[in-house]
Scaffold this motif. Structure first.
Motif, PDB file in Angstrom:
ATOM      1  N   LYS A   9      46.651  22.819  38.703  1.00 31.30           N
ATOM      2  CA  LYS A   9      46.604  23.073  40.136  1.00 31.30           C
ATOM      3  C   LYS A   9      47.388  24.326  40.514  1.00 31.30           C
ATOM      4  CE  LYS A   9      45.822  18.322  41.650  1.00 31.30           C
ATOM      5  NZ  LYS A   9      46.300  17.209  42.527  1.00 31.30           N
ATOM      6  N   ASN A  10      48.317  24.735  39.657  1.00 34.94           N
ATOM      7  CA  ASN A  10      49.133  25.920  39.899  1.00 34.94           C
ATOM      8  C   ASN A  10      48.911  26.931  38.784  1.00 34.94           C
ATOM      9  OD1 ASN A  10      50.276  24.452  42.041  1.00 34.94           O
ATOM     10  ND2 ASN A  10      51.906  23.658  40.725  1.00 34.94           N
ATOM     11  N   LEU A  11      48.757  28.208  39.157  1.00 31.28           N
ATOM     12  CA  LEU A  11      48.565  29.260  38.167  1.00 31.28           C
ATOM     13  C   LEU A  11      49.463  30.443  38.519  1.00 31.28           C
ATOM     14  CD1 LEU A  11      47.117  30.368  35.687  1.00 31.28           C
ATOM     15  CD2 LEU A  11      45.288  31.182  37.203  1.00 31.28           C
ATOM     16  N   PHE A  12      50.323  30.824  37.552  1.00 28.45           N
ATOM     17  CA  PHE A  12      51.283  31.905  37.768  1.00 28.45           C
ATOM     18  C   PHE A  12      50.837  33.152  37.005  1.00 28.45           C
ATOM     19  CE2 PHE A  12      53.479  27.939  38.430  1.00 28.45           C
ATOM     20  CZ  PHE A  12      54.273  28.178  39.548  1.00 28.45           C
ATOM     21  N   LEU A  13      50.463  34.189  37.768  1.00 25.67           N
ATOM     22  CA  LEU A  13      50.046  35.461  37.175  1.00 25.67           C
ATOM     23  C   LEU A  13      50.894  36.594  37.747  1.00 25.67           C
ATOM     24  CD1 LEU A  13      46.148  35.030  37.230  1.00 25.67           C
ATOM     25  CD2 LEU A  13      47.728  34.579  35.341  1.00 25.67           C
ATOM     26  N   ASN A  14      52.168  36.338  37.947  1.00 26.55           N
ATOM     27  CA  ASN A  14      53.083  37.356  38.444  1.00 26.55           C
ATOM     28  C   ASN A  14      53.440  38.339  37.330  1.00 26.55           C
ATOM     29  OD1 ASN A  14      53.203  35.907  40.903  1.00 26.55           O
ATOM     30  ND2 ASN A  14      54.857  34.632  40.113  1.00 26.55           N
ATOM     31  N   TYR A  15      53.748  39.573  37.731  1.00 24.43           N
ATOM     32  CA  TYR A  15      54.236  40.596  36.783  1.00 24.43           C
ATOM     33  C   TYR A  15      53.272  40.801  35.603  1.00 24.43           C
ATOM     34  CZ  TYR A  15      58.662  39.846  39.238  1.00 24.43           C
ATOM     35  OH  TYR A  15      59.634  39.729  40.198  1.00 24.43           O
TER      36      TYR A  15
ATOM     37  N   ILE B  29      45.218  26.295  48.567  1.00 25.91           N
ATOM     38  CA  ILE B  29      46.038  26.027  49.752  1.00 25.91           C
ATOM     39  C   ILE B  29      47.201  27.017  49.865  1.00 25.91           C
ATOM     40  CG2 ILE B  29      45.449  23.578  49.846  1.00 25.91           C
ATOM     41  CD1 ILE B  29      48.150  22.964  48.589  1.00 25.91           C
ATOM     42  N   GLU B  30      47.557  27.696  48.762  1.00 27.35           N
ATOM     43  CA  GLU B  30      48.620  28.692  48.808  1.00 27.35           C
ATOM     44  C   GLU B  30      48.223  29.895  47.967  1.00 27.35           C
ATOM     45  OE1 GLU B  30      52.402  27.061  47.752  1.00 27.35           O
ATOM     46  OE2 GLU B  30      52.211  25.331  49.084  1.00 27.35           O
ATOM     47  N   LEU B  31      48.347  31.094  48.556  1.00 18.53           N
ATOM     48  CA  LEU B  31      47.983  32.331  47.876  1.00 18.53           C
ATOM     49  C   LEU B  31      49.098  33.344  48.090  1.00 18.53           C
ATOM     50  CD1 LEU B  31      45.959  34.100  46.326  1.00 18.53           C
ATOM     51  CD2 LEU B  31      44.825  34.589  48.510  1.00 18.53           C
ATOM     52  N   TYR B  32      49.746  33.745  46.985  1.00 15.35           N
ATOM     53  CA  TYR B  32      50.889  34.635  47.055  1.00 15.35           C
ATOM     54  C   TYR B  32      50.539  35.978  46.411  1.00 15.35           C
ATOM     55  CZ  TYR B  32      53.300  30.319  48.206  1.00 15.35           C
ATOM     56  OH  TYR B  32      53.685  29.145  48.816  1.00 15.35           O
ATOM     57  N   LEU B  33      50.456  37.031  47.226  1.00 19.43           N
ATOM     58  CA  LEU B  33      50.069  38.362  46.765  1.00 19.43           C
ATOM     59  C   LEU B  33      51.130  39.390  47.125  1.00 19.43           C
ATOM     60  CD1 LEU B  33      46.381  38.027  47.944  1.00 19.43           C
ATOM     61  CD2 LEU B  33      47.118  38.101  45.568  1.00 19.43           C
TER      62      LEU B  33
ATOM     63  N   LEU C 290      42.038  24.514  41.437  1.00 21.21           N
ATOM     64  CA  LEU C 290      43.248  25.294  41.657  1.00 21.21           C
ATOM     65  C   LEU C 290      43.683  25.237  43.126  1.00 21.21           C
ATOM     66  CD1 LEU C 290      45.172  27.113  40.006  1.00 21.21           C
ATOM     67  CD2 LEU C 290      43.911  29.077  40.910  1.00 21.21           C
ATOM     68  N   GLU C 291      44.971  24.967  43.356  1.00 18.47           N
ATOM     69  CA  GLU C 291      45.505  24.870  44.707  1.00 18.47           C
ATOM     70  C   GLU C 291      46.493  25.979  45.035  1.00 18.47           C
ATOM     71  OE1 GLU C 291      47.175  21.006  45.241  1.00 18.47           O
ATOM     72  OE2 GLU C 291      45.227  19.974  45.154  1.00 18.47           O
ATOM     73  N   ARG C 292      47.204  26.473  44.026  1.00 16.33           N
ATOM     74  CA  ARG C 292      48.225  27.497  44.264  1.00 16.33           C
ATOM     75  C   ARG C 292      48.072  28.613  43.251  1.00 16.33           C
ATOM     76  NH1 ARG C 292      50.254  22.517  44.725  1.00 16.33           N
ATOM     77  NH2 ARG C 292      51.104  21.915  46.777  1.00 16.33           N
ATOM     78  N   LEU C 293      47.933  29.837  43.764  1.00 13.53           N
ATOM     79  CA  LEU C 293      47.760  31.000  42.908  1.00 13.53           C
ATOM     80  C   LEU C 293      48.856  32.020  43.222  1.00 13.53           C
ATOM     81  CD1 LEU C 293      46.201  32.651  40.833  1.00 13.53           C
ATOM     82  CD2 LEU C 293      44.674  33.400  42.670  1.00 13.53           C
ATOM     83  N   PHE C 294      49.647  32.362  42.197  1.00 19.19           N
ATOM     84  CA  PHE C 294      50.753  33.300  42.341  1.00 19.19           C
ATOM     85  C   PHE C 294      50.389  34.592  41.605  1.00 19.19           C
ATOM     86  CE2 PHE C 294      52.353  29.047  42.704  1.00 19.19           C
ATOM     87  CZ  PHE C 294      53.344  29.091  43.675  1.00 19.19           C
ATOM     88  N   MET C 295      50.259  35.691  42.364  1.00 18.75           N
ATOM     89  CA  MET C 295      49.919  36.988  41.768  1.00 18.75           C
ATOM     90  C   MET C 295      50.819  38.078  42.331  1.00 18.75           C
ATOM     91  SD  MET C 295      45.750  36.742  41.619  1.00 18.75           S
ATOM     92  CE  MET C 295      45.662  38.066  40.412  1.00 18.75           C
TER      93      MET C 295
END
Length: 393
Positions: free
Chosen positions: A18-24, A68-72, A43-48
């Motif tokens: 449900k959470n995927l971290f693609l930071n940095y 439900i959450e998108l961090y760009l 997928l509910e939360r995507l961190f980019m």
């Protein structure tokens, strides 16, 4: 790096994360692996955050429908596609530190959105459709090029925290005073010359940050019992100078208000907006008239001037003057009970005050708050009283 990215997405698909971290990840483009086949329906939360993305795919909502959450945060995104409005379940969207110049009106279709962060972009205006976000609780548009805020923001009935520091704002829409749940308003480092005179009327609004507005000379008297000060733009020099904690306590209605301490605020439980009432028709005073005192401290706003004249002209102990045929009740309630009195001359004040800060030396309270000094804020009725008031006097 590419193999690590493919592996992370592959595992997330296989295990239905449900959470995927693609930071940095140094991403220049949105990973196509996220959009292939059925995408990642779960997928509910995507961190980019902190990549080099320049845009978002048009079919993002089709492939990630349950997001439900998108961090760009911290990319190079210049355009948001109109299809962003199809992310109907989205509750949190962070587009801070990008290259946005325009926010498409379709953002108003995100009816589930609760947190929207657009800080540190190049926005010159915001769409009126932001007012359609009835569930929005947090809006951060600081560090942009905004000269105005949408008047329809007052329709965001759930809005609790509004931050617009470091813009080019000259005034605030008076409609913001209608927000029922607004608790924190931060407008530091703008070009404000005046504030809406109703600002602070709501009991929910507790924190107002307007420091570093060089042309702002007066505050609405409804801010008497609020916390006013620095909104995180703190330096060693202004830590004390701009964190003002109001120690004035509210009091109930009292016929002996003239004997109260100078500057003590009185609570008005049923104060109506001052306006012209003609039978069943209510006509509010134009904002241009109400703001007449913002350019010079020698001219009071018409609303304040009218209140002072009416207050001085009536003997409030004589019941015959209280007839509604002479004054409508909404006006009567305002002019009978001032919100405070000038520290310099004891003149009653109704809608506008001029604050003056006096940093004091160490006191017993200083140790409690881990501060070396405690500040006292004096309130005056005019620029003249402001200049001549001194604690030693």
């Amino acid at each position: 790096m590419a193999s690590d990215l493919h592996a992370a997405i592959f595992i997330a698909k296989q295990e239905r994360h449900k959470n995927l971290f693609l930071n940095y990840r140094n991403l220049n483009n949105f990973p196509v692996e996220l959009l292939r086949d059925e995408g990642m329906q779960f997928l509910e939360r995507l961190f980019m955050k902190r990549n080099s993305l320049t845009t978002l795919p048009e079919n993002l909502a089709q492939k990630l429908p349950n997001l439900i959450e998108l961090y760009l945060h911290s990319n190079n995104i210049a355009i948001i596609p109109q299809a962003i409005g199809e992310l109907v379940k989205l509750q949190s969207l962070d587009l801070s530190d990008n290259a946005l110049q325009i926010i498409c009106p379709e953002i108003g279709q995100l009816r589930s959105l609760r947190h929207l962060r657009l800080a540190n972009n190049q926005l010159k205006f915001l769409p009126q459709e932001l007012g359609d976000l009835r569930e929005l609780e947090t809006l951060d548009v600081s560090m942009n090029l905004l000269r105005t805020l949408p008047e329809r923001l007052h329709q965001c009935l759930s809005l609790q925290c509004l931050t617009a520091d470091r813009n080019l704002l000259h005034c605030l829409p008076r409609q913001l005073c209608l927000l029922p749940d607004l608790n924190e308003l931060s407008m530091a480092a703008n070009c404000l010359t005046s504030l809406p005179l109703d600002l602070g009327r709501s009991m929910e609004l507790q924190f107002v940050f307007v420091d570093n507005n060089a042309q702002l000379k007066a505050l609405p008297s409804y801010l008497y019992n609020k916390v006013i000060g620095c909104s995180g733009l703190r330096t060693q020099q202004n830590e004390t100078a701009f964190l003002w904690t109001m120690v004035l306590q509210k009091t109930a209605h009292d016929k002996d208000y003239k004997n109260k301490l100078c500057g003590l605020a009185a609570q008005i439980s049923d104060v109506k907006q001052l306006c012209l009432m003609l039978g069943d028709v209510t006509v509010p005073l134009p904002s241009e008239v109400k703001a007449i005192g913002s350019e010079t401290d020698r001219v009071l706003p018409l609303e304040e001037l009218a209140c002072r004249v009416l207050h001085a002209a009536h003997n409030w102990t004589d019941v015959k003057f209280l007839t509604p045929f002479l004054l409508p009740k909404s006006l009567l309630d305002v002019v009978r009970w001032p919100l405070g009195h000038c520290h310099r001359c004891s003149q009653p004040m109704f809608t506008i005050v001029y604050p003056k800060l006096f940093p004091l030396r160490e006191t017993a309270l200083a140790g409690v708050h881990k501060r070396t000094t405690v500040s006292f804020v004096a309130y005056c009725c005019s620029g003249q009283c402001l200049r001549t008031f001194d604690l030693q006097g």
